[in-house]
Design an enzyme around this catalytic site. Structure first.
Site, PDB file in Angstrom:
ATOM      1  N   GLN A   1      -5.861  -3.037  10.632  1.00 31.89           N
ATOM      2  CA  GLN A   1      -4.746  -2.393  11.345  1.00 31.89           C
ATOM      3  C   GLN A   1      -5.179  -1.109  12.034  1.00 31.89           C
ATOM      4  O   GLN A   1      -4.355  -0.263  12.365  1.00 31.89           O
ATOM      5  CB  GLN A   1      -3.592  -2.102  10.391  1.00 31.89           C
ATOM      6  CG  GLN A   1      -2.949  -3.352   9.840  1.00 31.89           C
ATOM      7  CD  GLN A   1      -1.733  -3.035   8.983  1.00 31.89           C
ATOM      8  OE1 GLN A   1      -0.742  -2.513   9.460  1.00 31.89           O
ATOM      9  NE2 GLN A   1      -1.813  -3.345   7.706  1.00 31.89           N
TER      10      GLN A   1
ATOM     11  N   ASP B   1      -2.156   7.912   3.423  1.00 30.81           N
ATOM     12  CA  ASP B   1      -1.723   6.567   3.850  1.00 30.81           C
ATOM     13  C   ASP B   1      -2.368   6.261   5.209  1.00 30.81           C
ATOM     14  O   ASP B   1      -2.758   7.177   5.934  1.00 30.81           O
ATOM     15  CB  ASP B   1      -0.188   6.532   3.979  1.00 30.81           C
ATOM     16  CG  ASP B   1       0.370   5.108   4.015  1.00 30.81           C
ATOM     17  OD1 ASP B   1      -0.419   4.150   3.857  1.00 30.81           O
ATOM     18  OD2 ASP B   1       1.596   4.950   4.199  1.00 30.81           O
ATOM     19  N   GLU B   2      -2.471   4.991   5.554  1.00 26.51           N
ATOM     20  CA  GLU B   2      -3.015   4.563   6.862  1.00 26.51           C
ATOM     21  C   GLU B   2      -4.374   5.214   7.126  1.00 26.51           C
ATOM     22  O   GLU B   2      -4.643   5.719   8.222  1.00 26.51           O
ATOM     23  CB  GLU B   2      -2.041   4.906   8.001  1.00 26.51           C
ATOM     24  CG  GLU B   2      -0.609   4.403   7.798  1.00 26.51           C
ATOM     25  CD  GLU B   2      -0.374   2.992   8.285  1.00 26.51           C
ATOM     26  OE1 GLU B   2      -1.348   2.322   8.700  1.00 26.51           O
ATOM     27  OE2 GLU B   2       0.786   2.534   8.210  1.00 26.51           O
TER      28      GLU B   2
ATOM     29  N   ARG C   1       4.765  -7.277  10.946  1.00 27.11           N
ATOM     30  CA  ARG C   1       5.987  -6.491  10.728  1.00 27.11           C
ATOM     31  C   ARG C   1       7.146  -7.386  10.347  1.00 27.11           C
ATOM     32  O   ARG C   1       8.150  -6.940   9.813  1.00 27.11           O
ATOM     33  CB  ARG C   1       6.396  -5.721  12.009  1.00 27.11           C
ATOM     34  CG  ARG C   1       5.432  -4.700  12.599  1.00 27.11           C
ATOM     35  CD  ARG C   1       4.945  -3.718  11.613  1.00 27.11           C
ATOM     36  NE  ARG C   1       3.690  -4.201  11.031  1.00 27.11           N
ATOM     37  CZ  ARG C   1       3.193  -3.749   9.887  1.00 27.11           C
ATOM     38  NH1 ARG C   1       3.810  -2.850   9.191  1.00 27.11           N
ATOM     39  NH2 ARG C   1       2.046  -4.222   9.425  1.00 27.11           N
TER      40      ARG C   1
ATOM     41  N   LYS D   1       0.838  -1.215   0.000  1.00 26.97           N
ATOM     42  CA  LYS D   1       0.000   0.000   0.000  1.00 26.97           C
ATOM     43  C   LYS D   1       0.866   1.255   0.000  1.00 26.97           C
ATOM     44  O   LYS D   1       0.661   2.164  -0.794  1.00 26.97           O
ATOM     45  CB  LYS D   1      -0.929   0.030   1.232  1.00 26.97           C
ATOM     46  CG  LYS D   1      -1.986  -1.041   1.230  1.00 26.97           C
ATOM     47  CD  LYS D   1      -2.879  -0.935   2.443  1.00 26.97           C
ATOM     48  CE  LYS D   1      -2.145  -1.091   3.765  1.00 26.97           C
ATOM     49  NZ  LYS D   1      -1.528  -2.410   3.929  1.00 26.97           N
ATOM     50  N   THR D   2       1.818   1.294   0.928  1.00 23.88           N
ATOM     51  CA  THR D   2       2.665   2.482   1.020  1.00 23.88           C
ATOM     52  C   THR D   2       3.518   2.614  -0.244  1.00 23.88           C
ATOM     53  O   THR D   2       3.739   3.703  -0.749  1.00 23.88           O
ATOM     54  CB  THR D   2       3.551   2.393   2.272  1.00 23.88           C
ATOM     55  OG1 THR D   2       2.684   2.251   3.403  1.00 23.88           O
ATOM     56  CG2 THR D   2       4.377   3.653   2.452  1.00 23.88           C
TER      57      THR D   2
END
Ligand code: ATP
Ligand code: MG
Length: 756
Positions: free
Chosen positions: A272, A241-242, A617, A55-56
């Site tokens: 998330q 983002d996020e 992560r 995504k990022t």
């Protein structure tokens, strides 16, 4: 961070200056859905995807694509990231790509973007461009002052809790009047009155608080059509983002700014969403398609970060959440190694194993220190890990968050401790003479200082001579109170051990009460830190020994970071990052999931999302640890394995625990008889199911229990045993209770079951 948020090294690399890129170079190494997102022609775009699916990368690459291919000017792009660090990282990478043009790009966090909007247009809301920003301490003292002005008892109603209510109202975009009108309630009326006056004072001082930055930016845009249209015209592309962690005000800002061109691109993962406590509203992402009916939605399902084993573990855990849209991550990276699990005897044993694990990553897999991370749920847990790292010579750094002994509340408590040991410690006296507040201001401090100088005594000693130094009123009584407190603590310190003494300092000084009354998440974290400090002190015979040890630890702490350092951080901080090797520690009920989540389904789901964030992560190696006992407030507490531990399928794991002989013979050795408020709090956040009772011995073996048996429990009623583990006092049963289909893990020696 070395192993950065965007991890896209093969493209972005560190080479400079970067060549101009063509379309093919920008898209050749993307999957088809990623390519579609990067080259999306315009209009609302939602990229929803699991962790590590790019995504990022898509967002960053899209920014480059817009600049290079669509020829959008840098200042026409507003890219919003979650943290300053992520914003810097993105700016750096785009700069490598397009050079200094990128300086004119708006890559910011929400707060910095709003500040920039407000600085240029402060006049719209009647502020001068040079307005001040109050930090939370300043806001609190302003609220306190106002409350006192109104004659409100600040002991009965804490300024911090009033400020928290005001902050909540601001996040919900409620004016003081709108807030008051929610319902008829005297407390609400009082808060609304303070809120109104607080707003007036901020205005008079040409100041804004942190919440105001977001709120006033939105208000400013709403109020002035010309300014609004200018920015709506300017920002041809808004990217976020996020997005799952935006709150209502942030969402509104994005909506307003992208209204003209309609080019709004948001990426996120509902699984998330971990900032509910900061008013984040996951509905912003869930309802995006309703809000923009012409939105294109792109799903990314391939994960590029982790091994299949790690993904299977993450999927299995998050799958337990009921309120979610099921999705499954897959990878082509192969199964990889098993997840290693270790249950330590206590937090030190756990810490030692963590160190050996870090060493193993380095020796067996050639992984650099900086490519490893250790996660925990609460900041206080870093203390033991830091100590173990120092002792073992493993370079580490604590990410976001001060080193344990540098934290304010810890330093304050230690300053009192220092004054007990050395009554002439000027630095310590200055630090805490008015901490917590005792009405001793700058003038009083100057008078005390002159008295000390005139009489050739230390400043710390001058507190016994407040009257002679010419103090009067509040300052005089404040200084008397401080001197009395020190006398009282000194008398107690003859009889009490260092651990109990730290607890006594926290309680008697008023530090603890202030934090308890505050009740915010931050305050809870601070209380946990004080508890942790008490645990650290409990290991020493005398306070002096403890203080000496601390002084030395701080010195030897300057480890060479050139070879990189292991990152220690909470899982909240870890969002968006990735590391080849990760250890998640403290997997205990009441620790992770956090105590509050044990009684609240929504909180529990949030904790589970946090666990999902932690697991995802890891790129290649993941290890999980917990301790069977942990010291809280200087007392040893028994712990129960976290449900998240058990939710990771056993076949994915390699058990590394060594069965050790029991240190204690029975639970009755544990002192559960707490005294005082501090300890009440400590026991409240202690471990287990919250049903600590007198020791009873009734292991599964004794009762002849087996999997599949129907049983009943005093509180949860009838159910069926779905698993048994442990021996003797540690025998645990996993029971699915009929009521609410709840599954619970019970330690049979404290929570007996009857066979039906
Ligand atoms: P998170 O949900 O944790 O924020 P994310 O979805 O933002 O994750 P990224 O951080 O963008 O994921 O990507 C994860 C890793 O996968 C990065 O190292 C990235 O470089 C890599 N990656 C992403 N897409 C691809 C691809 N098409 N080919 C190779 N590697 C990729
Ligand atoms: Mg990301």
């Amino acid at each position: 961070m070395s192993q950065g948020s965007f991890g896209d090294a093969e493209l972005w690399g560190d080479q400079s200056p970067a060549p101009r890129l063509d379309v093919a170079r920008l898209t050749e190494d993307l999957t088809e859905p990623q390519r579609l997102a990067v080259t999306h022609p315009g209009g609302p775009l939602l990229v929803v995807a699991g962790a590590g699916s790019g995504k990022t990368r898509v967002l960053t690459r899209r920014v480059a694509y817009l600049l290079e291919v669509d020829r959008v000017a840098p200042w026409e792009i507003l890219a919003i990231t979650f943290t300053n660090k992520a914003a810097d990282e993105m700016k750096r990478r785009v700069a490598e790509l397009v050079g200094s043009r990128s300086e004119r790009m708006w890559v910011q966090t929400f707060h910095s973007a709003c500040l920039r909007l407000l600085r240029s247009n402060a006049g719209v809301l009647g502020f001068d461009p040079g307005f001040t920003i109050y930090d939370s301490d300043e806001s609190r003292s302003e609220v306190e002052r106002i409350m006192k002005d109104f004659g409100i008892d600040v002991k009965a109603t804490k300024p911090r809790s009033v400020l928290a209510a005001i902050s909540g109202a601001k996040n919900a975009m409620l004016s003081p009047t709108a807030y008051m009108e929610i319902d008829a309630d005297p407390k609400r009326d009082m808060i609304a009155k303070v809120y109104q006056r607080y707003e007036d004072c901020l205005r008079r001082a040409n100041a804004m608080d942190f919440d105001d930055l977001l709120l006033n930016a939105v208000r400013m845009l709403q109020k002035d059509p010309a300014v609004r249209e200018r920015y709506q015209e300017q920002f041809r592309h808004v990217l976020v983002d996020e997005f799952q962690d935006t709150n209502g005000v942030q969402n509104q800002l994005v909506e307003i700014l992208s209204a003209h061109h309609g080019n709004i691109c948001v990426v996120g993962d509902a699984d998330q969403s971990i900032y509910r406590f900061r008013a984040a509203d996951v509905r912003n992402i869930l309802q995006f398609s309703q809000r923009y009916p012409d939105a294109t939605t792109i799903l990314l399902e391939e994960n590029f970060r982790s091994t299949q084993t790690i993904l299977d573990a993450a999927n299995a855990v998050i799958d337990r959440n009921e309120s979610r849209i099921p999705k499954n991550l897959f990878t082509q990276r192969g199964r990889g190694d098993k997840i290693r699990r270790y249950a330590g005897e206590d937090e030190y044993d756990e810490g030692r194993w963590v160190i050996s694990e870090l060493r193993r990553f380095r020796n067996d897999y050639n992984i650099e220190w900086r490519e490893m991370a250790v996660f925990y749920r609460t900041n206080a847990q870093s203390r033991v890990l830091e100590e173990q790292c120092i002792r073992a010579g493993v370079p580490y750094r604590v990410i976001s968050g001060l080193r344990f002994y540098d934290r304010k509340e810890v330093k304050d408590a230690l300053a009192y401790a220092r004054l007990l040991v050395n009554p002439r410690d000027d630095m310590a006296a200055r630090r805490v003479i008015n901490e917590p507040r005792r009405g001793i201001g700058a003038v009083a401090l100057t008078k005390l200082q002159s008295y000390a100088t005139d009489h050739n005594i230390s400043f710390a000693e001058s507190v016994n001579h407040g009257d002679e130094a010419g103090l009067s009123g509040k300052a005089a009584s404040g200084v008397r109170q401080f001197a009395g407190l020190l006398d009282e603590l000194r008398a107690l310190s003859n009889d009490l051990t260092p651990g109990i003494m730290i607890e006594t300092i926290a309680r008697e000084s008023g530090i603890l009460n202030e934090l308890l009354a505050d009740g915010s998440d931050e305050a809870r974290g601070r209380i946990e830190n004080l508890g942790e400090l008490a645990s650290a002190a409990a290991e020493y015979e005398t306070m002096m020994e403890f203080l000496e040890r601390l002084a030395l630890t701080a010195d030897s702490d300057q480890l060479d970071a050139s070879a990189g350092a292991v990152s220690l951080m909470t899982m909240h901080v870890a969002k968006g990052l990735e590391f080849p090797a990760v250890v998640i520690t403290g997997l205990e009920e009441g620790m992770f999931p956090h105590q509050r989540a044990l009684v609240d389904q929504a909180e529990l789901e949030e904790e589970r999302r946090l666990c999902y964030v932690g697991i995802t992560r890891a790129m290649r190696h993941l290890s999980l640890t917990h301790a069977w006992t942990r010291t809280m407030w200087g007392r040893r507490m028994d712990a129960i394995t976290s449900r998240f531990w058990n939710e990771v399928p056993e076949e994915l794991c390699e058990e590394c625990s060594v069965v050790k002989p029991m240190r204690r013979s029975s639970f009755s050795d544990v002192d559960f008889g707490f005294e005082g408020r501090a300890s009440d709090f400590a026991s409240g956040r202690a471990f287990g199911t919250g049903e600590v009772q007198e020791a009873r011995t009734s292991g599964a073996d004794k009762l002849g229990l087996k999997v599949g048996d129907r049983v009943t429990h005093d509180r949860f009623g009838p159910g069926v045993i779905i698993g048994l583990s442990g021996e003797g006092e540690r025998t645990r049963a996993f029971v699915r209770f009929d009521q609410g289909q709840a599954e619970k893990q019970l330690v049979l020696s404290i929570s007996p079951l009857q066979r039906l």
